[in-house]
Design a protein around this motif. Structure first.
Motif, PDB file in Angstrom:
ATOM      1  N   LYS A  32     -83.041   7.739  71.129  1.00  0.00           N
ATOM      2  CA  LYS A  32     -82.012   6.724  71.387  1.00  0.00           C
ATOM      3  C   LYS A  32     -82.468   5.358  70.898  1.00  0.00           C
ATOM      4  O   LYS A  32     -81.676   4.578  70.327  1.00  0.00           O
ATOM      5  CB  LYS A  32     -81.676   6.681  72.877  1.00  0.00           C
ATOM      6  CG  LYS A  32     -80.612   5.645  73.222  1.00  0.00           C
ATOM      7  CD  LYS A  32     -80.403   5.531  74.718  1.00  0.00           C
ATOM      8  CE  LYS A  32     -79.387   4.419  75.029  1.00  0.00           C
ATOM      9  NZ  LYS A  32     -79.192   4.248  76.484  1.00  0.00           N
ATOM     10  N   ARG A  33     -83.749   5.026  71.115  1.00  0.00           N
ATOM     11  CA  ARG A  33     -84.251   3.712  70.679  1.00  0.00           C
ATOM     12  C   ARG A  33     -84.156   3.550  69.161  1.00  0.00           C
ATOM     13  O   ARG A  33     -84.033   2.437  68.658  1.00  0.00           O
ATOM     14  CB  ARG A  33     -85.709   3.536  71.122  1.00  0.00           C
ATOM     15  CG  ARG A  33     -85.891   3.372  72.616  1.00  0.00           C
ATOM     16  CD  ARG A  33     -87.238   2.742  72.948  1.00  0.00           C
ATOM     17  NE  ARG A  33     -88.355   3.469  72.385  1.00  0.00           N
ATOM     18  CZ  ARG A  33     -88.951   4.497  72.977  1.00  0.00           C
ATOM     19  NH1 ARG A  33     -88.511   4.926  74.152  1.00  0.00           N
ATOM     20  NH2 ARG A  33     -89.967   5.109  72.405  1.00  0.00           N
ATOM     21  N   TRP A  34     -84.210   4.671  68.448  1.00  0.00           N
ATOM     22  CA  TRP A  34     -84.098   4.631  66.991  1.00  0.00           C
ATOM     23  C   TRP A  34     -82.646   4.794  66.534  1.00  0.00           C
ATOM     24  O   TRP A  34     -82.374   4.887  65.333  1.00  0.00           O
ATOM     25  CB  TRP A  34     -84.963   5.710  66.360  1.00  0.00           C
ATOM     26  CG  TRP A  34     -86.439   5.428  66.451  1.00  0.00           C
ATOM     27  CD1 TRP A  34     -87.281   5.775  67.458  1.00  0.00           C
ATOM     28  CD2 TRP A  34     -87.227   4.735  65.488  1.00  0.00           C
ATOM     29  NE1 TRP A  34     -88.556   5.351  67.196  1.00  0.00           N
ATOM     30  CE2 TRP A  34     -88.558   4.702  65.983  1.00  0.00           C
ATOM     31  CE3 TRP A  34     -86.968   4.138  64.257  1.00  0.00           C
ATOM     32  CZ2 TRP A  34     -89.601   4.103  65.297  1.00  0.00           C
ATOM     33  CZ3 TRP A  34     -88.008   3.537  63.559  1.00  0.00           C
ATOM     34  CH2 TRP A  34     -89.304   3.520  64.081  1.00  0.00           C
ATOM     35  N   GLY A  35     -81.726   4.881  67.478  1.00  0.00           N
ATOM     36  CA  GLY A  35     -80.307   4.966  67.139  1.00  0.00           C
ATOM     37  C   GLY A  35     -79.750   6.363  67.036  1.00  0.00           C
ATOM     38  O   GLY A  35     -78.661   6.563  66.490  1.00  0.00           O
ATOM     39  N   PHE A  36     -80.473   7.347  67.592  1.00  0.00           N
ATOM     40  CA  PHE A  36     -80.035   8.748  67.503  1.00  0.00           C
ATOM     41  C   PHE A  36     -79.685   9.281  68.892  1.00  0.00           C
ATOM     42  O   PHE A  36     -80.574   9.550  69.704  1.00  0.00           O
ATOM     43  CB  PHE A  36     -81.121   9.621  66.888  1.00  0.00           C
ATOM     44  CG  PHE A  36     -81.635   9.118  65.561  1.00  0.00           C
ATOM     45  CD1 PHE A  36     -80.758   8.648  64.597  1.00  0.00           C
ATOM     46  CD2 PHE A  36     -82.989   9.110  65.277  1.00  0.00           C
ATOM     47  CE1 PHE A  36     -81.213   8.183  63.375  1.00  0.00           C
ATOM     48  CE2 PHE A  36     -83.460   8.654  64.059  1.00  0.00           C
ATOM     49  CZ  PHE A  36     -82.575   8.177  63.104  1.00  0.00           C
ATOM     50  N   GLY A  37     -78.410   9.460  69.183  1.00  0.00           N
ATOM     51  CA  GLY A  37     -77.992  10.018  70.456  1.00  0.00           C
ATOM     52  C   GLY A  37     -77.901   8.988  71.555  1.00  0.00           C
ATOM     53  O   GLY A  37     -78.303   7.829  71.410  1.00  0.00           O
ATOM     54  N   SER A  38     -77.375   9.431  72.694  1.00  0.00           N
ATOM     55  CA  SER A  38     -77.150   8.533  73.836  1.00  0.00           C
ATOM     56  C   SER A  38     -78.325   8.480  74.789  1.00  0.00           C
ATOM     57  O   SER A  38     -78.368   7.645  75.686  1.00  0.00           O
ATOM     58  CB  SER A  38     -75.913   9.012  74.603  1.00  0.00           C
ATOM     59  OG  SER A  38     -76.163  10.281  75.199  1.00  0.00           O
ATOM     60  N   GLY A  39     -79.282   9.406  74.607  1.00  0.00           N
ATOM     61  CA  GLY A  39     -80.396   9.491  75.549  1.00  0.00           C
ATOM     62  C   GLY A  39     -80.090  10.367  76.741  1.00  0.00           C
ATOM     63  O   GLY A  39     -80.969  10.693  77.537  1.00  0.00           O
ATOM     64  N   LYS A  40     -78.834  10.765  76.895  1.00  0.00           N
ATOM     65  CA  LYS A  40     -78.413  11.622  78.007  1.00  0.00           C
ATOM     66  C   LYS A  40     -78.103  13.011  77.458  1.00  0.00           C
ATOM     67  O   LYS A  40     -76.967  13.312  77.071  1.00  0.00           O
ATOM     68  CB  LYS A  40     -77.186  11.039  78.699  1.00  0.00           C
ATOM     69  CG  LYS A  40     -77.430   9.670  79.313  1.00  0.00           C
ATOM     70  CD  LYS A  40     -76.163   9.128  79.940  1.00  0.00           C
ATOM     71  CE  LYS A  40     -76.414   7.747  80.541  1.00  0.00           C
ATOM     72  NZ  LYS A  40     -75.168   7.179  81.133  1.00  0.00           N
ATOM     73  N   VAL A  41     -79.105  13.834  77.400  1.00  0.00           N
ATOM     74  CA  VAL A  41     -78.968  15.175  76.840  1.00  0.00           C
ATOM     75  C   VAL A  41     -79.124  16.194  77.959  1.00  0.00           C
ATOM     76  O   VAL A  41     -80.084  16.140  78.722  1.00  0.00           O
ATOM     77  CB  VAL A  41     -80.032  15.429  75.746  1.00  0.00           C
ATOM     78  CG1 VAL A  41     -79.833  16.796  75.117  1.00  0.00           C
ATOM     79  CG2 VAL A  41     -79.959  14.341  74.681  1.00  0.00           C
ATOM     80  N   TRP A  42     -78.153  17.109  78.060  1.00  0.00           N
ATOM     81  CA  TRP A  42     -78.228  18.090  79.135  1.00  0.00           C
ATOM     82  C   TRP A  42     -79.363  19.082  78.898  1.00  0.00           C
ATOM     83  O   TRP A  42     -79.766  19.329  77.766  1.00  0.00           O
ATOM     84  CB  TRP A  42     -76.892  18.815  79.284  1.00  0.00           C
ATOM     85  CG  TRP A  42     -76.581  19.760  78.172  1.00  0.00           C
ATOM     86  CD1 TRP A  42     -76.006  19.458  76.986  1.00  0.00           C
ATOM     87  CD2 TRP A  42     -76.865  21.156  78.146  1.00  0.00           C
ATOM     88  NE1 TRP A  42     -75.916  20.566  76.204  1.00  0.00           N
ATOM     89  CE2 TRP A  42     -76.425  21.633  76.879  1.00  0.00           C
ATOM     90  CE3 TRP A  42     -77.425  22.042  79.046  1.00  0.00           C
ATOM     91  CZ2 TRP A  42     -76.529  22.961  76.513  1.00  0.00           C
ATOM     92  CZ3 TRP A  42     -77.544  23.364  78.672  1.00  0.00           C
ATOM     93  CH2 TRP A  42     -77.096  23.817  77.424  1.00  0.00           C
TER      94      TRP A  42
END
Length: 554
Positions: free
Chosen positions: A514-524
């Protein structure tokens, strides 16, 4: 009378000729026959069934795998001993394999053996006995093989990654028959699956190094008697798109980035679906008690993403896979993504390396040559009819686990055009040349030529020439790489898979991405995959203790 009807019908056969002498004919019952008369001392032939694990559900789970295992056994016309004796006399190679979107039966032998080859192949495809006794033999053999594969991270992790990426549907169905199912599956279930899927509209016959008219007559002899499916399904998804034949194969310690010869099929009517299910398992498809072939064939792959961390005691390295939904094989950008995979490249820290073997690829120069605690780092690329999976795998010493996610995220970020390490024209030219040369060298094999012809025709109805593919690769630009990389890495949630001792010390990989701009950080989290892994681990540990006790007592 039957032969006369067949020859009269042949006048109405639909025949198409394409470049490089590939010819395609469709028999009246729907069986497709294709050939390429390239010179050589050997002939290769194959039968390709439009079936596979993505079309399985509860009661048919594992059938594709076991049908592959039961190939070249007894049939209605030959005993098992007669089958093996005939194959031995022919020499050459006879192989079968099952994948997510196809089941293959192939052979290569001397040029004058085509009639015998097709006799054997058609017999094992159309008339297998599939007896309970043969199933029992293969049940024990397969159980041992599956258990061995599950102890080899380089083999089992790509499989588990698919199960997490498409949780509970289509491409997430297990490619191998799992241990629990292997103990309960019955011969009549495999027979039912065979009857439903091995139908004329699902069968393609291909051969290389043969005259098309000879192949056509033999195909009429062995397949012309089959009745067309009474209620033609939409199951044969004829994607008539101009697509590469065998795209990228995941890099490994021992091989450079090569070409993925298991090309997938695509239906233009299906759209790729990215559904996000934070912190909860995705809802599976609601099947009827016995869904039809048409229903199963038309289901789109529903990418879910997700994460799971699997403990593996006594593991020398900790493994991390980070993947994103890739492009379906029909996409016009598939050549760009294929080039990106070669550009990232990678392999093992003890690879022989050398020019042309990926030593100048990004994951070699930026990771393996810089971090001595990284044992393996490579890109991977799987493409299917309506979805795909692209990413990077890394194996590190346990003391460096905390930095694995950061290393992967940085390398992915740099190929989106946002980072400092932009892609140079020299880099891109090298990757494109390597991709083209790998493609051409792979086609030196007679067996690969036949599979390439069969799978391409199965996919989109024609053979795409090597020249056409090379032209499409040459068109790829640096800006294309940036555009496609950004699209793939930022349009949805990642799929994260970790394995090793104390694997939890990999940290919050989703947060790092997420910090690098990939995904929301909330992954099931895929608790289903984790539970299955823990159950298998218990079985393995129990068997290991039993073997140690037997060894000590002796």
């Amino acid at each position: 009378m039957l032969r006369r009807q067949l020859f009269n019908a042949s006048r109405r056969l639909s025949t198409a000729r394409h470049a490089h002498e590939s010819v395609l004919t469709t028999l009246p019952n729907g069986v497709r026959v294709t050939s390429e008369n390239s010179p050589g001392h050997f002939v290769s032939a194959g039968i390709y069934i439009d079936a596979g694990s993505r079309y399985e559900y509860g009661r048919t789970s594992g059938c594709s795998h076991l049908l592959d295992r039961l190939a070249f056994k007894s049939t209605s016309n030959r005993t098992s001993e007669e089958m093996m004796d005939e194959i031995s006399k022919l020499g050459g190679q006879f192989i079968s394999s099952s994948s997510r979107e196809a089941i293959h039966y192939q052979a290569v032998s001397y040029s004058n053996t085509l009639p015998q080859i097709l006799s054997v192949l058609s017999d094992t495809v159309l008339s297998p006995a599939l007896t309970s006794e043969e199933l029992e033999d293969q049940r024990l053999t397969t159980a041992f093989e599956v258990l061995e594969i599950k102890q080899k991270p380089e083999m089992i992790l790509p499989e588990l990654l698919h199960e997490v990426a498409w949780e509970g549907n289509t491409l997430g169905n297990p490619l191998m028959c799992d241990t629990e199912r292997l103990g309960t599956i019955q011969a009549h279930e495999i027979q039912e699956y065979w009857r439903e899927w091995y139908q004329p509209d699902k069968i393609l016959v291909a051969a290389v190094g043969v005259d098309h008219e000879e192949l056509l007559k033999l195909s009429e002899r062995y397949f012309g008697h089959l009745e067309a499916r009474k209620a033609p399904s939409n199951a044969t998804l004829n994607a008539r798109q101009s697509v590469p034949p065998h795209l990228l194969h995941p890099s490994s310690n021992n091989t450079r980035p090569g070409l993925f010869k298991n090309l997938s099929t695509f239906s233009p009517s299906l759209a790729s679906v990215s559904s996000l299910f934070p912190q909860s398992s995705p809802s599976p498809y609601n099947f009827s008690s016995h869904p039809s072939v048409a229903e199963l064939s038309s289901l789109p792959a529903r990418y879910t993403g997700g994460q799971v961390y699997l403990p593996k005691p006594d593991s020398e390295f900790t493994h991390l896979f980070v993947g994103f939904e890739g492009l379906p094989v029909f996409s016009p950008d598939i050549y760009t993504l294929a080039t990106l995979q070669v550009l990232l490249g990678g392999g093992g820290s003890f690879s022989a390396g050398g020019p042309g073997k990926g030593m100048y690829s990004r994951l070699y120069t930026n990771v393996l040559n810089q971090y001595y605690l990284v044992d393996h780092c490579a890109s991977f690329h799987h493409c299917y009819r309506d979805s795909g999976l692209f990413g990077v795998a890394i194996s590190v010493h346990p003391t460096a686990m905390g930095s694995a996610g950061e290393i992967v995220a940085r390398e992915l970020y740099n190929v989106t055009g946002e980072g400092r390490g932009g892609i140079t024209e020299t880099e891109l030219s090298r990757a494109k040349n390597q991709l083209k040369s790998s493609m051409v060298m792979a086609l030196e094999s007679r067996l690969v030529q036949c599979e390439d012809l069969g799978r391409q025709t199965q996919t989109h109805g024609r053979k795409v020439s090597a020249q056409e593919m090379q032209e499409r690769i040459d068109e790829v630009t640096v800006q294309d790489i940036y555009r496609v990389a950004k699209h793939v890495f930022t349009r949805g949630e990642p799929t994260i898979l970790g394995m090793g001792e104390n694997v939890e010390t990999l940290g919050d990989v989703a947060g790092t991405l997420k910090r690098w701009g990939f995904g929301s950080g909330k992954v099931w989290t895929s608790f289903r995959v984790k539970k299955k892994w823990m159950d298998d681990l218990e079985v393995y540990e129990a068997q290991k203790r039993m073997m140690e006790q037997e060894s000590a007592s002796s």
